[in-house]
Write an enzyme that holds these catalytic residues in place. Structure first.
Site, PDB file in Angstrom:
ATOM      1  N   GLN A   1       0.831  -1.212   0.000  1.00 29.44           N
ATOM      2  CA  GLN A   1       0.000   0.000   0.000  1.00 29.44           C
ATOM      3  C   GLN A   1       0.869   1.266   0.000  1.00 29.44           C
ATOM      4  OE1 GLN A   1      -3.205   0.730  -0.323  1.00 29.44           O
ATOM      5  NE2 GLN A   1      -3.815  -1.388  -0.647  1.00 29.44           N
ATOM      6  N   SER A   2       1.856   1.286  -0.865  1.00 28.59           N
ATOM      7  CA  SER A   2       2.806   2.397  -0.909  1.00 28.59           C
ATOM      8  C   SER A   2       2.182   3.676  -1.465  1.00 28.59           C
ATOM      9  CB  SER A   2       4.009   2.000  -1.770  1.00 28.59           C
ATOM     10  OG  SER A   2       4.822   3.117  -2.053  1.00 28.59           O
ATOM     11  N   ASN A   3       2.209   4.741  -0.668  1.00 28.56           N
ATOM     12  CA  ASN A   3       1.808   6.056  -1.160  1.00 28.56           C
ATOM     13  C   ASN A   3       2.807   6.580  -2.189  1.00 28.56           C
ATOM     14  OD1 ASN A   3      -0.466   6.368   0.636  1.00 28.56           O
ATOM     15  ND2 ASN A   3       0.997   6.722   2.278  1.00 28.56           N
TER      16      ASN A   3
END
Length: 356
Positions: free
Chosen positions: A92-94
C-alpha cells in the site's frame, strides 16, 4: 527578535532559494500547501495550539508528501533522457501511487515493484487502495516477497528493460535520496515563509518518518535558514538509533548537494520510534484511535501505515506533556488516505444504522 537576527535569517533564506534554483524541477504539486489550526484537537488535548501543514493537499493523485520529492526526481529523470521510471515500496505504498501518477502526467512508462512486508492475504489490502490507483495510472506492477533486496530487484529489472531499448531511471523507495530530499528542503523554506506571513512563532514540527527523505530534507532546510524549530520524526519502521542515523546521513548528503557549506549538527536529528507497533504497515490500537479522532474532530483523513502512526505519536506526546512550555506546534500531514481502503476492517465501524 532583534534586527540583526532577522536580517541574517532573511539573507540565509535568500541563499537557500538561490541554491534550490540550480536543480531542475517539474511543477507537479499544488504549492504552497495550507497551514491551518486544529482548534478542536487542541481543545481536546490541552497543551500548545496545534497546527497542520496540509501536504495531503499537494494535488497529485489524492496528494501526499512524495509529490514534493517527485518534482525534483522526475525533472532529473527527464534531464537524463529517461522514458521509463522504476521504483519500489510496500503493497500500500503512497510513494508508488504518486510516482505512477507523475509518470502518467509526464508521459513516461512506470514499473513498480511491491514488497509484501505484512504477509496479508486480504483482497482489500492487496488490490484496493493505492494498488487500485497504481493500476488506474497505468503502472506495471509486480510483487516481491518480504525481505527481498529491493534495490537489487530494481537494478535487475532496469537491465532487462534497457535490453529492450528503454532508457530507465530508478527512484529509491520513498523517493529518499539527495535529489528527492530537495523537495523537503523546499518545504522547510515554504513553512518558514508562511509562519512569517501569519506572524506565527512555530515551536515544534512533528511528522511521520520512514524512508528518511522527508525528515532529512527538513533537517537540511531548517538548518540552512538557521531555524530554531524543534523537529521531531515519529518513526513508522526502524528502531530509533537506526532511523536517526539514516536521517542524519541523508541530511548531510543533501546539504552537501546544495553546496551551501553548512554543517548538519547531529543533535538536530530526533526520532521517536515508540509507535511502530508490531511492524511496518501493521495496525496499532493507538493509530486506529488517532485516525478516528481526527476524522471526527477535524474532518481530516490519515493513513494507517504512515501519517496515522505519526498522528498517534503526536497525540500521545501532547498528553504526556512533551511539548509543555511551547505555544504553537505543527503536524506535517504527509497524506496517504487512499490506503484506508486497504484496511477497512481495522476500524470496526457499525455499517448502516436506522431505517432505510
Amino acid at each position: 527578535m532583534n534586527t540583526t537576527i532577522i536580517d541574517n535569517r532573511e539573507e540565509k533564506i535568500s541563499l537557500l532559494k538561490r541554491a534550490l534554483t540550480k536543480f531542475p524541477r517539474e511543477r507537479l504539486g499544488h504549492l504552497p500547501t495550507p497551514l491551518e489550526p486544529l482548534d478542536r484537537l487542541t481543545e481536546e488535548l490541552g497543551g500548545p495550539r496545534i497546527w497542520i501543514k496540509r501536504d495531503d493537499c499537494t494535488g497529485l493523485s489524492t496528494g501526499g508528501n512524495k509529490t514534493r520529492k517527485l518534482e525534483f526526481l522526475m525533472a532529473d529523470a527527464r534531464k537524463k533522457g529517461a522514458d521509463t521510471i522504476i521504483t519500489q515500496g510496500a503493497t500500500q505504498s503512497n510513494h508508488a501511487r504518486q510516482t505512477a501518477a507523475a509518470s502518467a502526467k509526464l508521459g513516461m512508462e512506470c514499473h513498480i515493484l511491491l514488497e509484501d512486508r505484512t504477509g496479508s492475504n486480504d483482497a482489500q489490502y492487496n488490490f484496493n487502495g493505492n494498488v487500485l490507483l497504481d493500476q488506474l495510472h497505468g503502472a506495471i506492477i509486480s510483487k516481491r516477497p518480504g525481505d527481498s533486496d529491493m534495490n537489487a530487484e530494481m537494478e535487475m529489472l532496469s537491465e532487462n528493460l534497457e535490453k529492450d531499448g528503454k532508457k530507465t531511471y530508478i527512484i529509491p523507495g520513498g523517493g529518499s535520496n539527495r535529489v528527492g530530499a530537495l523537495g523537503y528542503v523546499n518545504c522547510a523554506l515554504e513553512l518558514t515563509e508562511q509562519a512569517t506571513q501569519l506572524d506565527l512563532k512555530i515551536d515544534a514540527l512533528i511528522h511521520a518518518t520512514g524512508s528518511t527523505g522527508t525528515q532529512a530534507g527538513l533537517v537540511a532546510g531548517l538548518n540552512a535558514v538557521d531555524s530554531d524549530i524543534y523537529l521531531l520524526g515519529i518513526g513508522v519502521r526502524a528502531p530509533q538509533t537506526q532511523q536517526e542515523e539514516m536521517v542524519f546521513n541523508l541530511a548531510r548528503q543533501t546539504m552537501d548537494y546544495l553546496g551551501m557549506g553548512i554543517e548538519v549538527p547531529r543533535e538536530s536529528v530526533r526520532a521517536n520510534c515508540n509507535y511502530v507497533g508490531p511492524g511496518y504497515g501493521l495496525p496499532t490500537d493507538g493509530m486506529t484511535e488517532a485516525v478516528k479522532m481526527l476524522a471526527r474532530l477535524e474532518g481530516l483523513l490519515f493513513d494507517p501505515v504512515y501519517s496515522g502512526k505519526g498522528l498517534d505519536g503526536l497525540i500521545d506526546l501532547v498528553r504526556k506533556g512533551h511539548f509543555n512550555g511551547m505555544s504553537n506546534i505543527v503536524f506535517l500531514h504527509t497524506g496517504g488516505s487512499a490506503a484506508l481502503f486497504g484496511y477497512p476492517e481495522i476500524f470496526n465501524l457499525p455499517g448502516y444504522q436506522g431505517e432505510p
